[in-house]
Motif scaffolding. Sequence first.
Motif, PDB file in Angstrom:
ATOM      1  N   GLU A 126       9.305   9.684   3.922  1.00 53.27           N
ATOM      2  CA  GLU A 126       8.280  10.142   4.419  1.00 53.27           C
ATOM      3  C   GLU A 126       6.879   9.621   3.542  1.00 53.27           C
ATOM      4  O   GLU A 126       5.911   9.261   4.244  1.00 53.27           O
ATOM      5  N   GLN A 127       6.927   9.473   2.337  1.00 50.22           N
ATOM      6  CA  GLN A 127       5.794   8.736   1.487  1.00 50.22           C
ATOM      7  C   GLN A 127       5.696   7.388   2.043  1.00 50.22           C
ATOM      8  O   GLN A 127       4.515   6.815   2.169  1.00 50.22           O
ATOM      9  N   LEU A 128       6.905   6.560   2.401  1.00 47.71           N
ATOM     10  CA  LEU A 128       6.749   5.403   2.690  1.00 47.71           C
ATOM     11  C   LEU A 128       5.986   5.279   4.055  1.00 47.71           C
ATOM     12  O   LEU A 128       5.323   4.147   4.217  1.00 47.71           O
ATOM     13  N   ILE A 129       6.532   6.063   5.072  1.00 42.37           N
ATOM     14  CA  ILE A 129       5.867   6.150   6.119  1.00 42.37           C
ATOM     15  C   ILE A 129       4.188   6.081   6.180  1.00 42.37           C
ATOM     16  O   ILE A 129       3.658   5.668   7.007  1.00 42.37           O
ATOM     17  N   ALA A 130       4.095   7.159   5.316  1.00 44.09           N
ATOM     18  CA  ALA A 130       2.500   7.449   4.854  1.00 44.09           C
ATOM     19  C   ALA A 130       1.866   6.224   4.546  1.00 44.09           C
ATOM     20  O   ALA A 130       0.688   6.094   5.095  1.00 44.09           O
ATOM     21  N   TYR A 131       2.447   5.620   3.626  1.00 39.34           N
ATOM     22  CA  TYR A 131       1.772   4.361   3.218  1.00 39.34           C
ATOM     23  C   TYR A 131       1.753   3.288   4.293  1.00 39.34           C
ATOM     24  O   TYR A 131       0.670   2.413   4.393  1.00 39.34           O
ATOM     25  N   ASP A 132       2.783   3.250   5.029  1.00 37.95           N
ATOM     26  CA  ASP A 132       2.640   2.267   6.153  1.00 37.95           C
ATOM     27  C   ASP A 132       1.318   2.601   7.223  1.00 37.95           C
ATOM     28  O   ASP A 132       0.817   1.822   7.713  1.00 37.95           O
ATOM     29  N   MET A 133       1.347   4.079   7.315  1.00 39.11           N
ATOM     30  CA  MET A 133       0.192   4.554   8.290  1.00 39.11           C
ATOM     31  C   MET A 133      -0.935   4.270   7.661  1.00 39.11           C
ATOM     32  O   MET A 133      -1.737   3.618   8.509  1.00 39.11           O
ATOM     33  N   ALA A 134      -1.274   4.240   6.392  1.00 41.40           N
ATOM     34  CA  ALA A 134      -2.604   3.904   5.719  1.00 41.40           C
ATOM     35  C   ALA A 134      -2.640   2.364   6.024  1.00 41.40           C
ATOM     36  O   ALA A 134      -3.873   1.809   6.045  1.00 41.40           O
ATOM     37  N   VAL A 135      -1.753   1.618   5.682  1.00 44.89           N
ATOM     38  CA  VAL A 135      -1.783   0.241   6.220  1.00 44.89           C
ATOM     39  C   VAL A 135      -2.227  -0.137   7.406  1.00 44.89           C
ATOM     40  O   VAL A 135      -3.325  -1.039   7.944  1.00 44.89           O
ATOM     41  N   ASN A 136      -1.647   0.434   8.435  1.00 45.50           N
ATOM     42  CA  ASN A 136      -2.046   0.343   9.962  1.00 45.50           C
ATOM     43  C   ASN A 136      -3.650   0.956  10.106  1.00 45.50           C
ATOM     44  O   ASN A 136      -4.184   0.308  10.968  1.00 45.50           O
ATOM     45  N   GLU A 137      -3.867   1.833   9.370  1.00 44.45           N
ATOM     46  CA  GLU A 137      -5.181   2.379   9.735  1.00 44.45           C
ATOM     47  C   GLU A 137      -6.238   1.408   8.966  1.00 44.45           C
ATOM     48  O   GLU A 137      -7.258   1.018   9.656  1.00 44.45           O
ATOM     49  N   ALA A 138      -5.977   0.694   7.922  1.00 44.69           N
ATOM     50  CA  ALA A 138      -6.749  -0.226   7.376  1.00 44.69           C
ATOM     51  C   ALA A 138      -6.861  -1.594   8.296  1.00 44.69           C
ATOM     52  O   ALA A 138      -7.941  -2.181   8.382  1.00 44.69           O
ATOM     53  N   ILE A 139      -5.719  -1.881   8.697  1.00 41.80           N
ATOM     54  CA  ILE A 139      -5.735  -2.869   9.766  1.00 41.80           C
ATOM     55  C   ILE A 139      -6.608  -2.719  10.818  1.00 41.80           C
ATOM     56  O   ILE A 139      -7.313  -3.595  11.321  1.00 41.80           O
ATOM     57  N   ALA A 140      -6.538  -1.493  11.468  1.00 41.49           N
ATOM     58  CA  ALA A 140      -7.421  -1.125  12.732  1.00 41.49           C
ATOM     59  C   ALA A 140      -8.628  -1.051  12.318  1.00 41.49           C
ATOM     60  O   ALA A 140      -9.620  -1.496  13.155  1.00 41.49           O
ATOM     61  N   MET A 141      -9.001  -0.642  11.061  1.00 39.37           N
ATOM     62  CA  MET A 141     -10.540  -0.408  10.614  1.00 39.37           C
ATOM     63  C   MET A 141     -11.007  -2.085   9.897  1.00 39.37           C
ATOM     64  O   MET A 141     -12.160  -2.065   9.455  1.00 39.37           O
ATOM     65  N   ASN A 142     -10.189  -2.897   9.862  1.00 42.78           N
ATOM     66  CA  ASN A 142     -10.437  -4.185   8.994  1.00 42.78           C
ATOM     67  C   ASN A 142     -11.219  -3.833   7.642  1.00 42.78           C
ATOM     68  O   ASN A 142     -11.814  -4.514   7.241  1.00 42.78           O
ATOM     69  N   HIS A 199       6.757  -3.364   7.534  1.00 43.31           N
ATOM     70  CA  HIS A 199       7.064  -2.151   6.724  1.00 43.31           C
ATOM     71  C   HIS A 199       7.793  -1.122   7.841  1.00 43.31           C
ATOM     72  O   HIS A 199       8.495  -0.207   7.333  1.00 43.31           O
ATOM     73  N   LYS A 200       7.293  -0.881   9.180  1.00 44.52           N
ATOM     74  CA  LYS A 200       7.789  -0.079   9.903  1.00 44.52           C
ATOM     75  C   LYS A 200       9.405  -0.386  10.239  1.00 44.52           C
ATOM     76  O   LYS A 200      10.202   0.550  10.410  1.00 44.52           O
ATOM     77  N   GLU A 201       9.560  -1.538  10.028  1.00 41.38           N
ATOM     78  CA  GLU A 201      11.200  -2.105  10.303  1.00 41.38           C
ATOM     79  C   GLU A 201      11.689  -1.528   9.182  1.00 41.38           C
ATOM     80  O   GLU A 201      13.051  -1.141   9.379  1.00 41.38           O
ATOM     81  N   ARG A 211      21.025  -0.308   5.186  1.00 35.05           N
ATOM     82  CA  ARG A 211      20.565  -0.953   3.858  1.00 35.05           C
ATOM     83  C   ARG A 211      20.294  -2.602   4.320  1.00 35.05           C
ATOM     84  O   ARG A 211      19.394  -3.247   3.842  1.00 35.05           O
ATOM     85  N   GLU A 212      21.159  -3.280   5.238  1.00 33.61           N
ATOM     86  CA  GLU A 212      20.958  -4.676   5.441  1.00 33.61           C
ATOM     87  C   GLU A 212      19.856  -4.985   6.152  1.00 33.61           C
ATOM     88  O   GLU A 212      19.031  -5.777   5.770  1.00 33.61           O
ATOM     89  N   SER A 213      19.559  -3.955   7.084  1.00 34.58           N
ATOM     90  CA  SER A 213      18.243  -4.450   7.947  1.00 34.58           C
ATOM     91  C   SER A 213      16.996  -3.986   6.940  1.00 34.58           C
ATOM     92  O   SER A 213      15.854  -4.558   7.135  1.00 34.58           O
ATOM     93  N   PHE A 214      17.288  -2.907   6.139  1.00 31.07           N
ATOM     94  CA  PHE A 214      16.149  -2.565   5.130  1.00 31.07           C
ATOM     95  C   PHE A 214      15.626  -3.672   4.332  1.00 31.07           C
ATOM     96  O   PHE A 214      14.466  -4.020   4.066  1.00 31.07           O
ATOM     97  N   VAL A 215      16.611  -4.359   3.609  1.00 31.49           N
ATOM     98  CA  VAL A 215      16.382  -5.552   2.744  1.00 31.49           C
ATOM     99  C   VAL A 215      15.888  -6.737   3.604  1.00 31.49           C
ATOM    100  O   VAL A 215      15.077  -7.577   3.188  1.00 31.49           O
ATOM    101  N   SER A 216      16.236  -6.923   4.662  1.00 34.87           N
ATOM    102  CA  SER A 216      15.820  -8.088   5.804  1.00 34.87           C
ATOM    103  C   SER A 216      14.325  -7.757   6.129  1.00 34.87           C
ATOM    104  O   SER A 216      13.679  -8.679   6.042  1.00 34.87           O
ATOM    105  N   ALA A 217      13.980  -6.441   6.213  1.00 33.17           N
ATOM    106  CA  ALA A 217      12.511  -6.468   6.608  1.00 33.17           C
ATOM    107  C   ALA A 217      11.727  -6.772   5.540  1.00 33.17           C
ATOM    108  O   ALA A 217      10.579  -7.169   5.437  1.00 33.17           O
TER     109      ALA A 217
END
Length: 239
Positions: A126-142, A199-201, A211-217
């Motif tokens: 849940e924390q990692l999803i929240a971090y990724d959402m903050a990354v996405n918000e930052a990208i949207a707002m540049n 990050h979403k991947e 785990r394999e897909s996690f590390v690959s992402a």
Amino acid sequence: MLYDSQLLISDAFNFLGGKLSNYEPTTGADSLHATLRQQIWEGAFLPGDRVSIRGLAQSSGMSVIPVRDAVRRLVAEGALCFIDSRTIEVPKLSLANHRDVLFARMQLEPEAGKRAFGQLTQTDLEQLIAYDMAVNEAIAMNDVNAYMRSNFAFHFHIYRKADAPVLLRLIEILWLQSGPSMRFIAGQYGAQTVTVDHHKEATDALTRRDRESFVSALREDIAQGMEFIRNAELPELPK
């Protein structure tokens, strides 16, 4: 499930307050060193920025001696360099150094992610999803500064869970050396430079317990960021 990005940022600063390793600063030089590292990781410095020991002493309220000590530690870590006996700057990442940093990151960070995977709980997800959402918000707002902070928080939340202090220390140093160049790219081309949400991947893979897909992402995310640096039109980038 909803994730509060403001709560995220608050939690991130509590987590990232210069305490990525178990060592607790005990002197003025330790504290300043930790603060400057955090600022470099989060994009406060660009390649070529000059750093003044006297200026740092004035802004931190410290004497020159602990400031010089903190700066020399950063020089030893490759985060700063002496141009001459009086001039200190944030180094430009040469193409040769880029290759070395990329190679090291591609070896160490996926390994840290692999070791961390089994320790990551639902709360961590849940924390990692929240971090990724903050990354996405930052990208949207540049918002480049928010992007740098949130991206850093995402990665190091994972690496810290690996319980691998030697790997963590080495990864910290690699981010000190590549962070300013990533900040330059994000500032020049905008946070929208990020094209694929690896990050979403990673969080999707964690949800599936794959785990394999996690590390690959993680590996693809590192490669994407370093490729931006490699392909950027950096003036005066030595070959």
